[in-house]
Design a protein around this motif. Sequence first.
Motif, mmCIF file in Angstrom:
data_model
loop_
_atom_site.group_PDB
_atom_site.id
_atom_site.type_symbol
_atom_site.label_atom_id
_atom_site.label_comp_id
_atom_site.label_asym_id
_atom_site.label_seq_id
_atom_site.Cartn_x
_atom_site.Cartn_y
_atom_site.Cartn_z
ATOM 1 N N THR A 166 0.829 -1.200 0.000
ATOM 2 C CA THR A 166 0.000 0.000 0.000
ATOM 3 C C THR A 166 0.864 1.252 0.000
ATOM 4 O O THR A 166 1.996 1.233 0.499
ATOM 5 C CB THR A 166 -0.929 0.011 1.242
ATOM 6 O OG1 THR A 166 -1.649 1.239 1.285
ATOM 7 C CG2 THR A 166 -0.168 -0.177 2.544
ATOM 8 N N THR A 167 0.323 2.318 -0.539
ATOM 9 C CA THR A 167 1.026 3.600 -0.477
ATOM 10 C C THR A 167 0.945 4.190 0.928
ATOM 11 O O THR A 167 1.682 5.104 1.259
ATOM 12 C CB THR A 167 0.438 4.600 -1.492
ATOM 13 O OG1 THR A 167 -0.962 4.764 -1.229
ATOM 14 C CG2 THR A 167 0.645 4.117 -2.920
ATOM 15 N N ARG A 222 2.083 8.995 -7.990
ATOM 16 C CA ARG A 222 1.035 8.359 -7.202
ATOM 17 C C ARG A 222 1.311 6.895 -6.900
ATOM 18 O O ARG A 222 1.302 6.477 -5.751
ATOM 19 C CB ARG A 222 -0.310 8.534 -7.913
ATOM 20 C CG ARG A 222 -1.498 8.228 -7.067
ATOM 21 C CD ARG A 222 -2.812 8.502 -7.774
ATOM 22 N NE ARG A 222 -2.956 7.646 -8.933
ATOM 23 C CZ ARG A 222 -3.169 8.078 -10.169
ATOM 24 N NH1 ARG A 222 -3.276 9.349 -10.426
ATOM 25 N NH2 ARG A 222 -3.286 7.240 -11.167
ATOM 26 N N SER A 223 1.486 6.074 -7.935
ATOM 27 C CA SER A 223 1.648 4.638 -7.676
ATOM 28 C C SER A 223 2.110 3.917 -8.937
ATOM 29 O O SER A 223 2.055 4.460 -10.035
ATOM 30 C CB SER A 223 0.329 4.026 -7.198
ATOM 31 O OG SER A 223 -0.656 4.129 -8.216
ATOM 32 N N SER A 240 9.149 0.301 4.170
ATOM 33 C CA SER A 240 9.415 0.104 2.747
ATOM 34 C C SER A 240 9.805 -1.350 2.450
ATOM 35 O O SER A 240 10.260 -2.072 3.334
ATOM 36 C CB SER A 240 10.517 1.052 2.273
ATOM 37 O OG SER A 240 11.722 0.752 2.933
ATOM 38 N N ALA A 281 5.432 -0.563 1.382
ATOM 39 C CA ALA A 281 5.356 0.194 0.132
ATOM 40 C C ALA A 281 6.623 -0.027 -0.673
ATOM 41 O O ALA A 281 7.699 -0.229 -0.120
ATOM 42 C CB ALA A 281 5.189 1.680 0.424
ATOM 43 N N CYS A 291 3.741 -3.783 -9.569
ATOM 44 C CA CYS A 291 3.926 -3.831 -8.117
ATOM 45 C C CYS A 291 3.957 -5.283 -7.625
ATOM 46 O O CYS A 291 4.825 -5.664 -6.838
ATOM 47 C CB CYS A 291 2.784 -3.068 -7.456
ATOM 48 S SG CYS A 291 2.887 -2.979 -5.666
#
Length: 164
Positions: A78-79, A126-127, A84, A118, A133
Amino acid sequence: MRIALYQPDIPQNTGTILRLAACFGVSVDIIEPCGFALSDARMRRAGMDYIDHVDWIRHSSWERFLEQRTPGRLVLLTTKADQSLQKFVFEKGDTLLFGRESTGVPADVHDHADARIAIPMRKGLRSLNLAVCASIATWEALCQTGMTGTRHDGTADAIPPGPV
């Protein structure tokens, strides 16, 4: 090691993640409702013929997933993370949970996670794409847990067939 997709929106991402899972011998949980029919031709095209080589389970809801899920930690990508990716220590029984492309996961799903991580990226952006991912996080988790099929001398063994 498992990948769980919470109510995915985009069939091509789901197909790509199923293909990734087939190639690395990782099982997948798809938590419905999805933003598309699981028989969607776009998902099939993205997964190509790899879909028949992955162990995947459909769960009709988040509650059903919780009832049926395998033991181990639930690790949410998730952001809104506590830590990390490069500082997190994965375990073989982890399930990597990925939210919807459009909205991520709701607070109650967030609260169920044993860890929230993340993938670091440049400020102001943003992502990452969901399939990208999932690929980055899955590979890192497999490398850390020695499940990649790579020997310590750098030469590669084939990843064992079937789910890991």
